[in-house]
Design a protein around this motif. Structure first.
Motif, PDB file in Angstrom:
ATOM      1  N   PRO A 191     -38.695  69.801   0.279  1.00 33.25           N
ATOM      2  CA  PRO A 191     -38.000  68.974   1.259  1.00 33.25           C
ATOM      3  C   PRO A 191     -37.629  67.612   0.660  1.00 33.25           C
ATOM      4  O   PRO A 191     -38.345  67.089  -0.185  1.00 33.25           O
ATOM      5  N   GLU A 192     -36.524  67.074   1.102  1.00 36.35           N
ATOM      6  CA  GLU A 192     -36.042  65.779   0.598  1.00 36.35           C
ATOM      7  C   GLU A 192     -36.685  64.617   1.344  1.00 36.35           C
ATOM      8  O   GLU A 192     -37.066  64.744   2.502  1.00 36.35           O
ATOM      9  N   GLY A 193     -36.767  63.488   0.677  1.00 32.62           N
ATOM     10  CA  GLY A 193     -37.164  62.242   1.316  1.00 32.62           C
ATOM     11  C   GLY A 193     -38.641  62.065   1.601  1.00 32.62           C
ATOM     12  O   GLY A 193     -39.022  61.188   2.361  1.00 32.62           O
ATOM     13  N   LYS A 194     -39.501  62.864   1.006  1.00 32.15           N
ATOM     14  CA  LYS A 194     -40.940  62.717   1.236  1.00 32.15           C
ATOM     15  C   LYS A 194     -41.583  62.063   0.020  1.00 32.15           C
ATOM     16  O   LYS A 194     -41.163  62.273  -1.108  1.00 32.15           O
ATOM     17  N   ALA A 195     -42.616  61.264   0.274  1.00 34.50           N
ATOM     18  CA  ALA A 195     -43.357  60.596  -0.794  1.00 34.50           C
ATOM     19  C   ALA A 195     -44.847  60.836  -0.573  1.00 34.50           C
ATOM     20  O   ALA A 195     -45.287  61.077   0.548  1.00 34.50           O
ATOM     21  N   ILE A 196     -45.606  60.778  -1.639  1.00 39.11           N
ATOM     22  CA  ILE A 196     -47.048  61.003  -1.559  1.00 39.11           C
ATOM     23  C   ILE A 196     -47.687  59.947  -0.660  1.00 39.11           C
ATOM     24  O   ILE A 196     -47.428  58.759  -0.805  1.00 39.11           O
ATOM     25  N   SER A 197     -48.537  60.400   0.250  1.00 37.02           N
ATOM     26  CA  SER A 197     -49.297  59.486   1.097  1.00 37.02           C
ATOM     27  C   SER A 197     -50.343  58.782   0.227  1.00 37.02           C
ATOM     28  O   SER A 197     -51.004  59.423  -0.596  1.00 37.02           O
ATOM     29  N   GLU A 198     -50.498  57.494   0.401  1.00 38.28           N
ATOM     30  CA  GLU A 198     -51.464  56.734  -0.404  1.00 38.28           C
ATOM     31  C   GLU A 198     -52.888  57.251  -0.235  1.00 38.28           C
ATOM     32  O   GLU A 198     -53.702  57.155  -1.142  1.00 38.28           O
ATOM     33  N   ASP A 199     -53.200  57.817   0.929  1.00 39.61           N
ATOM     34  CA  ASP A 199     -54.542  58.354   1.180  1.00 39.61           C
ATOM     35  C   ASP A 199     -54.807  59.631   0.399  1.00 39.61           C
ATOM     36  O   ASP A 199     -55.952  60.049   0.257  1.00 39.61           O
TER      37      ASP A 199
END
Length: 102
Positions: free
Chosen positions: A45-53
């Motif tokens: 999927p586009e536009g997702k980034a790793i959650s800092e947690d």
């Protein structure tokens, strides 16, 4: 998400890839970096980034086991995301010690 033995999954937000070694007793979500993993042949999927947690990383060659569900996975490609099952970080499986040969 049907986690069958031998099925391959990749992270939606990093380079992590896994193979299911032992399926869970019931259907559970497998996540990496805070998002559900996708089938190996599917588009990310586009536009997702790793959650800092969930940015602790995963290491190639490690086996991860979730005691509650019985799920066992093998990490086949290293990535920046942390693997989770129902929000829990699975434990790593230690290698079995071989008997000494004399």
């Amino acid at each position: 998400m049907e986690l069958k033995p031998g099925s391959r999954w990749k992270s939606a937000v990093c380079d992590t890839e896994v193979v299911v070694v032992r399926p869970p007793k019931s259907a559970v979500p497998l996540e990496c970096g805070g998002y559900p993993m996708v089938a190996h042949g599917a588009e990310k999927p586009e536009g997702k980034a790793i959650s800092e947690d969930f940015a602790g990383g995963s290491q190639m060659g490690k086996r991860f086991v979730d005691e509650e569900t019985g799920l066992e996975i093998l990490c086949t490609k290293t990535g920046a995301g942390t693997l989770t099952i129902e929000g829990r970080v699975p434990g790593t499986k230690d290698a079995k010690k071989l008997p000494a040969s004399d």
